[in-house]
Enzyme design. Structure first.
Site, PDB file in Angstrom:
ATOM      1  N   GLU A   1      66.972  29.191  14.685  1.00  0.00           N
ATOM      2  CA  GLU A   1      67.548  27.970  14.109  1.00  0.00           C
ATOM      3  C   GLU A   1      68.102  27.050  15.187  1.00  0.00           C
ATOM      4  O   GLU A   1      68.075  25.822  15.051  1.00  0.00           O
ATOM      5  CB  GLU A   1      68.625  28.335  13.088  1.00  0.00           C
ATOM      6  N   ASP A   2      68.607  27.620  16.285  1.00  0.00           N
ATOM      7  CA  ASP A   2      69.170  26.807  17.361  1.00  0.00           C
ATOM      8  C   ASP A   2      68.103  25.932  18.007  1.00  0.00           C
ATOM      9  O   ASP A   2      68.299  24.743  18.229  1.00  0.00           O
ATOM     10  CB  ASP A   2      69.841  27.696  18.402  1.00  0.00           C
ATOM     11  N   ASN A   3      66.948  26.533  18.294  1.00  0.00           N
ATOM     12  CA  ASN A   3      65.850  25.771  18.884  1.00  0.00           C
ATOM     13  C   ASN A   3      65.339  24.708  17.923  1.00  0.00           C
ATOM     14  O   ASN A   3      65.005  23.588  18.334  1.00  0.00           O
ATOM     15  CB  ASN A   3      64.720  26.722  19.287  1.00  0.00           C
TER      16      ASN A   3
ATOM     17  N   ALA B   1      67.720  21.733  17.757  1.00  0.00           N
ATOM     18  CA  ALA B   1      67.528  20.896  18.944  1.00  0.00           C
ATOM     19  C   ALA B   1      66.250  20.069  18.832  1.00  0.00           C
ATOM     20  O   ALA B   1      66.243  18.869  19.147  1.00  0.00           O
ATOM     21  CB  ALA B   1      67.477  21.778  20.191  1.00  0.00           C
TER      22      ALA B   1
END
Length: 472
Positions: free
Chosen positions: A283-285, A288
């Protein structure tokens, strides 16, 4: 085949070999250009870390920040990792720690810190809100919504940061792009991230391999790609962004109108904000990438590292961790994942040595000796830049041995990763779908029990005190 046909095919074969050899050497030069760019960026950005003026500014004059730390269990060095957010040199921030279960083992550690720092604006939230299959997102939803500030700093539980990290990161997020910024000056900075720097707390083989990988080749290419900045490339261990931006994106990666708001032109049936990313494992990628492509904002790096504590990581743990992210990446950025083996020292060294031998009769052994020596030297220089010191003499040969083993294992691990679509993460099995979305899975595709060394992960998640040497 007739003799005339053999004669006719010889020049064609020679031409093909010439072209392939030239391409091989050209690719080698491109790869070295990226490697040296990453090394240069590490030297310029991380060898000097000035104190931000925001660190001593009045609280009312700086933007407020909400630090969100989702927790599950007793991660390695949990106390020290969490304490590093209580000691930030920044005048205006709150800390929200969250656990999904009231019986979570991290809670006693959290309560100890709350008692130790009673004057800090810090609290803990117990209980998740299920919005997708990603447990980290489910754990973050309530803190995300209750945060008092628009600027959010999301930190994984195994990450430790220096006291000046927050102030320097806010500088990068809100300040005008400086001459040292890696982002194009025409775009607003929408996210600030930090390159991971691993430190092993135990002499486990997998931990040494992870250390050698993250602190050299990974960091070098990560910095190079972010310096070129042709697309989003973010590891989400430590990310700073605005909630108001995340509320406008949904992970479709389709550009949206600058005037779009959560209550404006958006389709009310379409999830936006953090909840929309609960379907992704990385989810972080994806957040971004969504900020980059949907809002057309850019990313930046401060001059800080995210110190990643690694405990009892076995060889099996290391292999399956790398396999997991290869399987996720191939569904998100297939082209980049396919060329990944050709960025590794062993494969590119063998190909280039063959090319040079064919074109110029350079002995393969001579080239390979020089190739690996210079590749290692650059990687060690990157380590020194990020750590602030060279690899300690007491562990230098252990580190070099782990580096060599990591390089040799890169291609087999990549191959294993490309052969399946199921992954294990924190005791749960997922099937990776298009664009990196996941669903719960059953069965045993993710493990190959017939591979003795790699057949099962015994990853233990324990709390290990940080030694005085590591804390320096």
């Amino acid at each position: 085949m007739s003799s005339d046909a053999l004669v006719d095919s010889t020049p064609k074969r020679h031409t093909a070999y010439l072209v392939l050899s030239a391409v091989g050497i050209g690719w080698y030069l491109v790869l070295w250009s990226l490697g040296l760019l990453g090394c240069r960026t590490a030297r310029r950005r991380y060898r000097l870390r000035p104190r931000s003026p925001l660190a001593s500014a009045p609280a009312a004059s700086v933007p407020g920040v909400s630090i969100l730390r989702p927790l599950k269990g007793l991660d390695t060095n949990l106390y020290e990792n969490l304490e590093s957010t209580f000691t930030q040199e920044y005048p205006n921030y709150e800390i929200i720690l969250s656990v999904a279960d009231e019986h979570d083992q991290a809670l006693p550690v959290v309560r100890d810190l709350l008692a130790k720092y009673p004057n800090r604006n810090a609290r803990v939230i117990v209980g998740e809100e299920v919005v997708g299959v990603n447990p980290k997102v489910n754990n973050l939803i309530r803190p995300y919504r209750q945060a008092a500030n628009d600027i959010l700093w999301v930190l994984d539980s195994n990450i430790m940061v220096a006291p000046g990290t927050l102030a320097r990161s806010v500088d990068a997020l809100i300040g005008p792009p400086s001459s040292s910024s890696i982002s194009p000056p025409s775009r607003r900075i929408g996210l600030v991230h930090h390159v991971p720097f691993a430190f092993a707390t135990e002499p486990a083989l997998g931990a040494r391999l992870e250390e050698a990988f993250l602190n050299t080749n990974h960091a070098k290419m990560y910095l190079a790609i972010n310096t070129v900045a042709v697309d989003s490339c973010v590891v989400g261990k430590s990310n700073l962004y605005r909630r108001s931006d995340v509320e406008r994106v949904n992970g479709s990666l389709k550009p949206i109108s600058p005037s779009l708001s959560a209550d404006g032109d958006a389709d009310p049936s379409e999830d936006r904000g953090l909840a929309a990313f609960g379907r992704f494992l990385a989810e972080d990628n994806m957040i971004a990438s969504a900020l980059w492509h949907e809002l057309d904002v850019r990313h930046d790096l401060s001059c800080d590292v995210a110190r990643n504590a690694i405990g009892r990581m076995s060889l099996s743990d290391y292999v399956w961790r790398r396999v997991r992210w290869i399987r996720v990446r191939k569904h998100m950025v297939l082209a980049a994942t396919l060329i990944e083996p050709f960025t590794e020292s062993v494969v590119v060294g063998l190909l280039t040595s063959t090319s040079l031998h064919y074109l110029f009769h350079v002995p393969r052994w001579l080239f390979l000796g020089c190739h690996f020596a210079t590749w290692l030297a650059v990687d060690l220089d990157v380590y020194a830049s990020l750590a602030g010191h060279p690899v300690p003499d007491s562990s230098r040969w252990t580190f070099v041995g782990a580096w060599l083993m990591r390089e040799v294992l890169a291609l087999p691990i990549w191959t294993l990763g490309m052969l399946g679509n199921e992954v294990d993460w924190r005791g749960r099995r997922y099937r990776v779908l298009q664009n990196g979305a996941v669903e719960h899975a059953q069965g045993s595709e993710g493990r190959f029990s017939w591979i003795p060394w790699f057949g099962k992960s015994n990853e233990a998640r324990g709390y290990h005190p940080l030694s005085a040497v590591d804390a320096q």
